[in-house]
Enzyme design. Structure first.
Site, PDB file in Angstrom:
ATOM      1  N   CYS A  41     -19.770   1.597  -0.668  1.00 27.76           N
ATOM      2  CA  CYS A  41     -20.003   0.960  -1.971  1.00 27.76           C
ATOM      3  C   CYS A  41     -21.361   1.215  -2.608  1.00 27.76           C
ATOM      4  O   CYS A  41     -21.421   1.529  -3.802  1.00 27.76           O
ATOM      5  CB  CYS A  41     -19.799  -0.542  -1.842  1.00 27.76           C
ATOM      6  SG  CYS A  41     -18.086  -0.968  -1.487  1.00 27.76           S
TER       7      CYS A  41
ATOM      8  N   LYS B 288     -20.886  -7.201 -10.458  1.00 32.97           N
ATOM      9  CA  LYS B 288     -20.639  -6.621  -9.132  1.00 32.97           C
ATOM     10  C   LYS B 288     -21.466  -5.344  -8.944  1.00 32.97           C
ATOM     11  O   LYS B 288     -22.108  -5.156  -7.905  1.00 32.97           O
ATOM     12  CB  LYS B 288     -19.136  -6.327  -8.985  1.00 32.97           C
ATOM     13  CG  LYS B 288     -18.771  -5.571  -7.735  1.00 32.97           C
ATOM     14  CD  LYS B 288     -19.043  -6.333  -6.453  1.00 32.97           C
ATOM     15  CE  LYS B 288     -19.038  -5.399  -5.270  1.00 32.97           C
ATOM     16  NZ  LYS B 288     -19.314  -6.033  -4.001  1.00 32.97           N
TER      17      LYS B 288
ATOM     18  N   ALA C  60     -19.141  -8.615   2.695  1.00 34.19           N
ATOM     19  CA  ALA C  60     -19.814  -7.485   3.345  1.00 34.19           C
ATOM     20  C   ALA C  60     -19.021  -7.144   4.597  1.00 34.19           C
ATOM     21  O   ALA C  60     -18.627  -8.046   5.354  1.00 34.19           O
ATOM     22  CB  ALA C  60     -21.241  -7.867   3.717  1.00 34.19           C
ATOM     23  N   GLU C  61     -18.778  -5.855   4.812  1.00 39.39           N
ATOM     24  CA  GLU C  61     -18.074  -5.466   6.033  1.00 39.39           C
ATOM     25  C   GLU C  61     -18.889  -5.897   7.247  1.00 39.39           C
ATOM     26  O   GLU C  61     -20.113  -5.875   7.228  1.00 39.39           O
ATOM     27  CB  GLU C  61     -17.836  -3.955   6.049  1.00 39.39           C
ATOM     28  CG  GLU C  61     -16.707  -3.553   5.123  1.00 39.39           C
ATOM     29  CD  GLU C  61     -16.479  -2.056   5.087  1.00 39.39           C
ATOM     30  OE1 GLU C  61     -16.594  -1.395   6.120  1.00 39.39           O
ATOM     31  OE2 GLU C  61     -16.183  -1.559   3.981  1.00 39.39           O
TER      32      GLU C  61
ATOM     33  N   ASP D 263       0.857  -1.185   0.000  1.00 37.44           N
ATOM     34  CA  ASP D 263       0.000   0.000   0.000  1.00 37.44           C
ATOM     35  C   ASP D 263       0.895   1.237   0.000  1.00 37.44           C
ATOM     36  O   ASP D 263       1.986   1.224   0.565  1.00 37.44           O
ATOM     37  CB  ASP D 263      -0.913   0.012   1.235  1.00 37.44           C
ATOM     38  CG  ASP D 263      -2.164   0.854   1.023  1.00 37.44           C
ATOM     39  OD1 ASP D 263      -3.266   0.290   0.910  1.00 37.44           O
ATOM     40  OD2 ASP D 263      -2.032   2.101   0.961  1.00 37.44           O
TER      41      ASP D 263
ATOM     42  N   THR E  57     -16.191   7.777  -6.083  1.00 37.40           N
ATOM     43  CA  THR E  57     -16.906   8.570  -7.074  1.00 37.40           C
ATOM     44  C   THR E  57     -16.062   9.783  -7.427  1.00 37.40           C
ATOM     45  O   THR E  57     -15.460  10.417  -6.551  1.00 37.40           O
ATOM     46  CB  THR E  57     -18.267   9.022  -6.484  1.00 37.40           C
ATOM     47  OG1 THR E  57     -18.990   7.852  -6.104  1.00 37.40           O
ATOM     48  CG2 THR E  57     -19.072   9.807  -7.499  1.00 37.40           C
TER      49      THR E  57
END
Ligand SMILES: NC(=O)c1ccc[n+]([C@@H]2O[C@H](COP(=O)([O-])OP(=O)(O)OC[C@H]3O[C@@H](n4cnc5c(N)ncnc54)[C@H](O)[C@@H]3O)[C@@H](O)[C@H]2O)c1
Length: 443
Positions: free
Chosen positions: A277, A221, A165-166, A38, A95
């Site tokens: 998301c 997705k 899913a978180e 990262d 976005t």
């Protein structure tokens, strides 16, 4: 072959998707060496401690099992790209906030940068896996960038969107409903796709591993998230009608959900969806439809987001109305700030909108949350001197005029509301934005 390991897997992006997915692959596939890179050095440092940069039930256990054995975290990119056979890319695709498509289309600058990094440092053929959620047909842009040099290296781009899913990421990764892998329908495309299938086949039943063409995979997705969000907006739109007609939204949802064609999942009226998301992916879908001139389709999906915003607005309006149209200086406790239970993630959480609106009305807002207080403090920093953060819900509610339940944490379901009520200003109100107390209690 890299040393003692069969394959070297690199993941670019150590966030909510990259971290847990790679930890699971490392745990299930000791024969692979997995490295996560990262650009955020602080995040990489945190992944190397027991204070991980994200909270997810079960994640620390799994990371501790494999860290330093076949799972490594790094801020070094060139050597890791050079050594990798397979590179998963799970950078953020927010976005776009500027220029053409602002407010709707995906901002692919982080994505494109990784493609250029990969090209620069590669010396051998590689499979590049799209793990991030991307607009349909992104793979063709990726391929054009990767194949733009005269290096004579073959890059095969494969799509493998993540459906975790978180809050339940580890369980979802361990036992997914399906794994989707799309590729070009060429011989080399299918070969690369099969290599990714073989990774998951180490623990996922082959019946659950779906293969498709790359465009279907990319689009699926976006569509899956749009359908999930659409159910939430559908039931929320009906909750507004229930409030006008004395129909009970829980009774309606129960009756409707008993139909096996409809089913009862994602049919709980609430203050609306949040998370990084749903909104982003629907708006991206809207933008893609508009760009193909499919305006009716775009409008249809855009309304899912509009109803979500409407529901959040209505929630604050209902609080204001119940509190006699004046909330200035009234203490209001927000129970939860995370966008859902079992995560510290507050991205697009309805709590942000609710807190800001209440502060605009000069309410005294007290935020409590078991895991998201740090993020909440950062988000709301400096907005008002009438803002407090309190880890203990009983203390947050003390002397409050109202409680607004923003997150469906289990701990809020089992509080002694009788005791809490005793300590509140009268008349005391509870606005159950997550529908966890069976019905909106009004004391
Ligand atoms: N969060 C979810 O629940 C979820 C679920 C499924 C899919 N997705 C998708 O997965 C993608 C990642 O989401 P996330 O929630 O993990 O995001 P995140 O913001 O948690 O993580 C993304 C990471 O990528 C890093 N990054 C950005 N540019 C980089 C670069 N050039 N090189 C190296 N690292 C870079 C960032 O520093 C960050 O740590 C998004 O496309 C999202 O839509 C997210």
């Amino acid at each position: 072959m890299n040393g003692a390991f069969e394959k070297h897997i690199l993941c670019i992006g150590a966030g909510y998707v990259g971290g847990p997915t790679m930890a699971m692959i490392a745990a299930k596939c000791p024969q692979y060496l997995v490295t996560i890179f990262d650009i955020n050095e602080q995040k990489i440092r945190a992944w190397q401690t027991d204070n991980l940069p994200i909270f997810e039930p079960g994640l620390l256990n799994i990371v501790k099992r494999v860290r330093g054995k076949n799972l490594f975290f790094s801020t070094e990119i060139k050597e890791n790209i050079r050594k990798a056979d397979i590179i998963f890319v799970s950078v953020n695709t927010p976005t776009k906030s500027f220029g053409e498509g602002a407010g709707k289309s995906a901002d692919l600058q982080y994505w494109e940068k990784t493609a250029r990094d990969i090209l620069k440092s590669s010396e051998s053929d590689k499979i590049i896996v799209e793990k991030s959620t991307l607009p349909v047909r992104t793979a063709s842009a990726m391929e054009r960038i990767l194949n733009s040099s005269d290096k004579k290296i073959k890059f095969e781009v494969v799509s493998n969107p993540e459906f975790l899913a978180e809050g339940t990421a580890i369980a979802d990764l361990e036992n997914p409903d399906r794994v989707l892998i799309g590729s070009q329908e060429t011989e080399s495309g299918r070969k690369a796709r099969n290599e990714i299938v073989e990774i998951y086949a180490n623990w996922v039943h082959r019946d659950k591993i779906i293969t498709s063409n790359i465009w279907s995979s990319e689009l699926s997705k976006l569509v899956a998230n749009a359908f999930l969000a659409q159910r939430i907006s559908s039931i929320n739109s009906i909750s507004a009608l229930c409030e006008k007609t004395e129909a009970d939204i829980n009774e309606v949802a129960n009756a409707v959900g008993k139909d096996s064609r409809i089913c009862n999942k994602f049919l709980n009226a609430s203050v609306g969806f949040g998370g990084s998301c749903f909104k982003k992916d629907i708006l991206n879908l809207v933008y893609i439809c508009e760009s193909y001139g499919l305006n009716e389709v775009a409008e249809y999906w855009e309304h899912v987001v509009k109803i979500n915003e409407y529901q959040q607005r209505r929630f604050v309006q209902n609080i204001n109305k119940a509190l006699f149209n004046t909330i200035a200086n009234k203490r209001i406790a927000l129970f939860g700030f995370a966008f859902k239970a079992n995560t510290g993630d507050i991205r697009e959480s309805p709590g942000i909108y609710i807190a800001k609106k209440l502060l605009e009305e000069q309410a005294h807002v007290v935020v409590t949350d078991p895991k998201a207080l740090g993020n909440a403090k950062q988000e709301l920093k400096g907005l008002s001197d009438k803002l407090e953060f309190e880890i203990e819900p009983y203390k947050a509610a003390k002397n409050a005029h109202a409680i607004a339940v923003v997150t469906e944490w289990d701990t809020y379901k089992t509080l002694d509301y009788g005791e809490i009520f005793q300590q509140m200003e009268k008349p005391a109100f509870i606005f159950d934005g997550r529908n966890i107390l069976n019905h909106q209690r009004l004391y």
